[in-house]
Design an enzyme around this catalytic site. Structure first.
Site, PDB file in Angstrom:
ATOM      1  N   HIS A 156     -41.567 -16.361 -32.034  1.00  0.00           N
ATOM      2  CA  HIS A 156     -42.598 -15.320 -31.961  1.00  0.00           C
ATOM      3  C   HIS A 156     -43.942 -15.918 -31.551  1.00  0.00           C
ATOM      4  O   HIS A 156     -44.673 -15.351 -30.739  1.00  0.00           O
ATOM      5  CB  HIS A 156     -42.763 -14.629 -33.325  1.00  0.00           C
ATOM      6  CG  HIS A 156     -41.524 -13.942 -33.836  1.00  0.00           C
ATOM      7  ND1 HIS A 156     -40.796 -14.427 -34.900  1.00  0.00           N
ATOM      8  CD2 HIS A 156     -40.898 -12.817 -33.438  1.00  0.00           C
ATOM      9  CE1 HIS A 156     -39.779 -13.616 -35.141  1.00  0.00           C
ATOM     10  NE2 HIS A 156     -39.806 -12.628 -34.262  1.00  0.00           N
ATOM     11  N   ARG A 176     -32.995 -14.071 -38.608  1.00  0.00           N
ATOM     12  CA  ARG A 176     -31.738 -13.931 -39.344  1.00  0.00           C
ATOM     13  C   ARG A 176     -31.082 -15.277 -39.645  1.00  0.00           C
ATOM     14  O   ARG A 176     -30.101 -15.310 -40.407  1.00  0.00           O
ATOM     15  CB  ARG A 176     -30.763 -13.041 -38.565  1.00  0.00           C
ATOM     16  CG  ARG A 176     -31.201 -11.580 -38.503  1.00  0.00           C
ATOM     17  CD  ARG A 176     -30.160 -10.705 -37.818  1.00  0.00           C
ATOM     18  NE  ARG A 176     -30.405  -9.278 -38.031  1.00  0.00           N
ATOM     19  CZ  ARG A 176     -30.902  -8.453 -37.111  1.00  0.00           C
ATOM     20  NH1 ARG A 176     -31.227  -8.907 -35.909  1.00  0.00           N
ATOM     21  NH2 ARG A 176     -31.081  -7.180 -37.382  1.00  0.00           N
TER      22      ARG A 176
HETATM   23  P1  AMP Z   1     -37.792  -9.687 -33.489  1.00  0.00           P
HETATM   24  O1  AMP Z   1     -38.869  -9.905 -34.492  1.00  0.00           O
HETATM   25  O2  AMP Z   1     -36.517 -10.400 -33.776  1.00  0.00           O
HETATM   26  O3  AMP Z   1     -37.610  -8.235 -33.152  1.00  0.00           O
HETATM   27  O4  AMP Z   1     -38.325 -10.367 -32.156  1.00  0.00           O
HETATM   28  C1  AMP Z   1     -39.569 -10.051 -31.616  1.00  0.00           C
HETATM   29  C2  AMP Z   1     -39.710 -10.688 -30.268  1.00  0.00           C
HETATM   30  O5  AMP Z   1     -39.599 -12.100 -30.396  1.00  0.00           O
HETATM   31  C3  AMP Z   1     -38.610 -10.260 -29.271  1.00  0.00           C
HETATM   32  O6  AMP Z   1     -39.173 -10.099 -27.979  1.00  0.00           O
HETATM   33  C4  AMP Z   1     -37.662 -11.416 -29.334  1.00  0.00           C
HETATM   34  O7  AMP Z   1     -36.877 -11.561 -28.172  1.00  0.00           O
HETATM   35  C5  AMP Z   1     -38.616 -12.576 -29.498  1.00  0.00           C
HETATM   36  N1  AMP Z   1     -37.918 -13.733 -30.047  1.00  0.00           N
HETATM   37  C6  AMP Z   1     -37.141 -13.783 -31.149  1.00  0.00           C
HETATM   38  N2  AMP Z   1     -36.612 -15.019 -31.316  1.00  0.00           N
HETATM   39  C7  AMP Z   1     -37.077 -15.763 -30.280  1.00  0.00           C
HETATM   40  C8  AMP Z   1     -36.885 -17.123 -29.873  1.00  0.00           C
HETATM   41  N3  AMP Z   1     -36.110 -17.956 -30.565  1.00  0.00           N
HETATM   42  N4  AMP Z   1     -37.517 -17.540 -28.750  1.00  0.00           N
HETATM   43  C9  AMP Z   1     -38.298 -16.695 -28.042  1.00  0.00           C
HETATM   44  N5  AMP Z   1     -38.525 -15.411 -28.372  1.00  0.00           N
HETATM   45  C10 AMP Z   1     -37.914 -14.950 -29.474  1.00  0.00           C
END
Ligand code: AMP
Length: 291
Positions: free
Chosen positions: A49, A199
């Site tokens: 993030h 997760r």
């Molecule tokens: P989430 O909080 O899982 O909904 O993710 C929010 C944003 O962070 C989304 O655009 C995800 O694709 C991105 N994201 C989550 N994990 C990663 C990662 N390991 N590397 C880059 N972006 C990520």
């Protein structure tokens, strides 16, 4: 941290809870001649993030991060209730990363009253996670549309980690002529290759060790199909190896066209992606790499 009415003149992170406050705060930065970069998240933030916030800063945008665990994108048997939440920890990480605005609304603020409108993207949602998570991408497309319209950024940043989601958002913005640039950012990984994910903390030590095999498998498939191997046979063999290596289920492991997400039998000439969803104990992992 600041809750000032003129955050553009202050340092630090403005915490806003309502759409009206978000719009007021964004307007103060725009009045100061700045551009806005939106980073939508569900919180429990990690380096992945943070890399999106850095992506906004690198482009000269004022980073605006939203934190909202969106109930409409979880299925009835999914982990909405268990999804990790750490608001203060998230604010600290955002402050350290140079984020300027965090929008952390309640469910009622995001969905006031009965909602009769939603956004459905066809095509790119019909394979991979689409059929396995009915309603998921409708929930994602709708909440991202709302966040974009609330913040009205110049750009919005999404991780390639959720590759299908990134293609869904790109397609939605294109089809609805939304005036926002969608920027895809590379997946941030742990030292052993595991893609960072909120997760990942569901896994115990043994599962965490097994999990490394997913990135290895993606790389093996990518290398083989780039060298001319048939996609279906290669991914079938890699799936068997994942199961033998301790994964409980391979929901899919496929080579797809990088934009349409249609399955490919051979890689070339268009860009391709190796995409996978697997289960390990109670954890569902997704990952992907370029082929
Ligand atoms: P989430 O909080 O899982 O909904 O993710 C929010 C944003 O962070 C989304 O655009 C995800 O694709 C991105 N994201 C989550 N994990 C990663 C990662 N390991 N590397 C880059 N972006 C990520």
């Amino acid at each position: 941290m600041s809750t000032s009415t003129d955050p553009a003149r202050e340092q630090g992170l403005a915490i806003v809870r309502t759409v009206a406050d978000l719009r007021r705060t964004v307007a103060a930065f725009r009045k100061a001649g700045q551009t806005i970069g939106l980073v939508p998240t569900m919180g429990a933030l990690h380096e992945g993030h943070v890399s999106l916030v850095k992506g906004a800063l690198d482009r000269g945008d004022v980073p605006v991060t939203s934190i909202f665990v969106n109930p409409t994108q979880f299925g009835p048997n999914e982990d909405f209730a268990a999804y990790p939440r750490d608001e203060q920890g998230d604010f600290d990480k955002l402050q350290a990363a140079g984020c300027r605005i965090v929008f952390a609304p309640t469910k009622d603020e995001m969905y006031p009253g009965e909602q009769l409108t939603s956004v459905i993207v066809k095509g790119v949602t019909e394979g991979l996670c689409g059929p396995l998570r009915p309603g998921h991408f409708e929930g994602v497309a709708t909440v991202v549309s709302k966040l974009l319209l609330m913040a009205m950024p110049d750009r919005a940043f999404f991780g390639e980690k959720d590759y299908q989601q990134l293609q869904v958002i790109k397609r939605m913005v294109r089809d609805l002529s939304m005036p926002f640039e969608i920027v895809g950012m590379p997946t941030v990984r742990e030292a052993d290759g595991l893609a960072m994910s909120s997760r990942n903390r569901y896994m115990n030590a043994a599962e965490r060790k097994t999990a490394t095999g997913l990135y290895r498998a993606l790389n093996e498939v990518a290398q083989a199909v780039r060298g001319g191997a048939a996609c279906a046979a290669t991914t079938a063999a890699a799936s068997r190896a994942l199961l033998a290596g301790g994964f409980d289920k391979v929901e899919y492991l496929t080579v797809v066209d990088a934009e349409s997400l249609a399955p490919l039998e051979r890689v070339a000439p268009a860009p391709a992606r190796v995409v996978a969803a697997v289960r390990l104990g109670r954890t569902r992992l997704i990952d992907n790499i370029a082929a």
